[in-house]
Design a protein around this motif. Structure first.
Motif, mmCIF file in Angstrom:
data_model
loop_
_atom_site.group_PDB
_atom_site.id
_atom_site.type_symbol
_atom_site.label_atom_id
_atom_site.label_comp_id
_atom_site.label_asym_id
_atom_site.label_seq_id
_atom_site.Cartn_x
_atom_site.Cartn_y
_atom_site.Cartn_z
ATOM 1 N N ILE A 84 12.403 -10.350 -5.513
ATOM 2 C CA ILE A 84 13.828 -10.616 -5.316
ATOM 3 C C ILE A 84 14.081 -11.026 -3.873
ATOM 4 O O ILE A 84 13.308 -10.679 -2.971
ATOM 5 C CB ILE A 84 14.708 -9.408 -5.699
ATOM 6 C CG1 ILE A 84 14.340 -8.175 -4.861
ATOM 7 C CG2 ILE A 84 14.612 -9.111 -7.187
ATOM 8 C CD1 ILE A 84 15.280 -6.997 -5.043
ATOM 9 N N LEU A 85 15.157 -11.753 -3.690
ATOM 10 C CA LEU A 85 15.556 -12.202 -2.358
ATOM 11 C C LEU A 85 16.721 -11.357 -1.859
ATOM 12 O O LEU A 85 17.494 -10.820 -2.653
ATOM 13 C CB LEU A 85 15.981 -13.673 -2.406
ATOM 14 C CG LEU A 85 14.914 -14.663 -2.868
ATOM 15 C CD1 LEU A 85 15.489 -16.072 -2.890
ATOM 16 C CD2 LEU A 85 13.687 -14.589 -1.980
ATOM 17 N N PRO A 86 16.872 -11.244 -0.532
ATOM 18 C CA PRO A 86 17.993 -10.499 0.025
ATOM 19 C C PRO A 86 19.301 -11.257 -0.185
ATOM 20 O O PRO A 86 19.577 -12.211 0.523
ATOM 21 C CB PRO A 86 17.664 -10.388 1.513
ATOM 22 C CG PRO A 86 16.235 -10.768 1.654
ATOM 23 C CD PRO A 86 15.928 -11.665 0.508
ATOM 24 N N GLU A 129 20.365 -9.551 -9.555
ATOM 25 C CA GLU A 129 19.384 -9.721 -8.486
ATOM 26 C C GLU A 129 19.080 -11.205 -8.322
ATOM 27 O O GLU A 129 19.033 -11.963 -9.291
ATOM 28 C CB GLU A 129 18.107 -8.938 -8.806
ATOM 29 C CG GLU A 129 18.334 -7.444 -8.742
ATOM 30 C CD GLU A 129 17.102 -6.611 -9.045
ATOM 31 O OE1 GLU A 129 16.970 -5.540 -8.428
ATOM 32 O OE2 GLU A 129 16.275 -7.018 -9.891
ATOM 33 N N VAL A 130 18.901 -11.613 -7.070
ATOM 34 C CA VAL A 130 18.561 -12.999 -6.774
ATOM 35 C C VAL A 130 17.036 -13.095 -6.860
ATOM 36 O O VAL A 130 16.321 -12.567 -6.012
ATOM 37 C CB VAL A 130 19.056 -13.421 -5.378
ATOM 38 C CG1 VAL A 130 18.660 -14.861 -5.082
ATOM 39 C CG2 VAL A 130 20.569 -13.225 -5.261
ATOM 40 N N LEU A 131 16.564 -13.743 -7.900
ATOM 41 C CA LEU A 131 15.128 -13.837 -8.135
ATOM 42 C C LEU A 131 14.516 -14.983 -7.351
ATOM 43 O O LEU A 131 15.088 -16.071 -7.259
ATOM 44 C CB LEU A 131 14.846 -14.017 -9.632
ATOM 45 C CG LEU A 131 15.390 -12.918 -10.554
ATOM 46 C CD1 LEU A 131 15.067 -13.243 -12.001
ATOM 47 C CD2 LEU A 131 14.846 -11.552 -10.170
ATOM 48 N N TRP A 132 13.350 -14.729 -6.811
ATOM 49 C CA TRP A 132 12.592 -15.754 -6.095
ATOM 50 C C TRP A 132 12.133 -16.801 -7.087
ATOM 51 O O TRP A 132 11.700 -16.492 -8.199
ATOM 52 C CB TRP A 132 11.408 -15.100 -5.409
ATOM 53 C CG TRP A 132 10.389 -16.074 -4.877
ATOM 54 C CD1 TRP A 132 10.565 -16.992 -3.890
ATOM 55 C CD2 TRP A 132 9.039 -16.223 -5.309
ATOM 56 N NE1 TRP A 132 9.413 -17.693 -3.677
ATOM 57 C CE2 TRP A 132 8.453 -17.245 -4.541
ATOM 58 C CE3 TRP A 132 8.264 -15.587 -6.279
ATOM 59 C CZ2 TRP A 132 7.124 -17.639 -4.707
ATOM 60 C CZ3 TRP A 132 6.943 -15.970 -6.441
ATOM 61 C CH2 TRP A 132 6.393 -16.991 -5.656
ATOM 62 N N GLN A 133 12.268 -18.048 -6.678
ATOM 63 C CA GLN A 133 11.786 -19.170 -7.489
ATOM 64 C C GLN A 133 10.716 -19.879 -6.698
ATOM 65 O O GLN A 133 10.998 -20.432 -5.625
ATOM 66 C CB GLN A 133 12.934 -20.125 -7.837
ATOM 67 C CG GLN A 133 14.006 -19.466 -8.675
ATOM 68 C CD GLN A 133 15.188 -20.388 -8.918
ATOM 69 O OE1 GLN A 133 15.172 -21.551 -8.541
ATOM 70 N NE2 GLN A 133 16.210 -19.850 -9.543
#
Length: 191
Positions: free
Chosen positions: A118-120, A182-186
């Protein structure tokens, strides 16, 4: 308790040195001073996080527990800074590390496993919790650098490590209780 500071400026540090509580004068970029500075920065950012949590309680009362768990951390970081400034001063103990671990376990049980990176982000509070997490890691690295030349008690290093873990889990919990995804990493894709 009496006055701790009778004068804010002393001019004794103008030449690039500062005094430690044990009477030593060291350069302001000494590993001990660097570690103290990073702990202070973390404590300041944690204060900002706690202020924002308090402001958000009207809309998200579920965040009260986050504030209750994190508020004592400011005091313990001040204790940790005291131990760094006064090597004979012992303030942190294993019980405080256990308190953080208990909160991590309790919050993780609510959150469930993390399946992706996840990203901040997601909300200002989530991002601020991640700022504090990353600063806890920086403070831990600076303390490890000091530990290499002037050994520190293991409790200090463990506390910073566990605090960064707690802040990561707190960021996830804040998001859940705010209803933010949650901001998921791509991963980058090849064109």
């Amino acid at each position: 308790m009496g006055n701790r500071l009778s004068k804010i400026y002393t001019r004794t540090g103008d030449a690039g040195e500062t005094g430690l509580a044990d009477g030593r004068r060291v350069p302001k970029d000494h590993p001990r001073v660097e570690a103290m500075g990073e702990v202070d920065t973390l404590n300041s950012q944690l204060g900002l996080l706690l202020a924002e949590v308090a402001e958000a309680l009207g809309h998200h009362p579920g965040l009260a527990e986050v504030g209750e768990v994190l508020a004592p951390c400011q005091h313990r970081l001040f204790d940790l800074g005291g131990e760094l400034a006064m090597p004979d001063y012992l303030a942190l103990d294993a019980g405080e590390i256990a308190r953080l671990e208990s909160a991590i376990d309790r919050w993780n049980a609510e959150l469930g496993p993390l399946r992706d990176f996840i990203l901040p982000g997601g909300s200002r509070l989530i991002a601020q919790a991640h700022v504090c997490r990353s600063l806890a890691r920086t403070a831990e690295r600076r303390c490890q650098q000091l530990n290499a030349v002037e050994p520190l008690r293991p409790e200090l290093l463990a506390y910073l490590n566990r605090l960064s873990d707690l802040l990561f889990v707190a960021a996830r919990l804040i998001g859940r209780r705010q209803g933010c995804a949650e901001v998921l990493w791509q991963a980058a894709t090849a064109d």
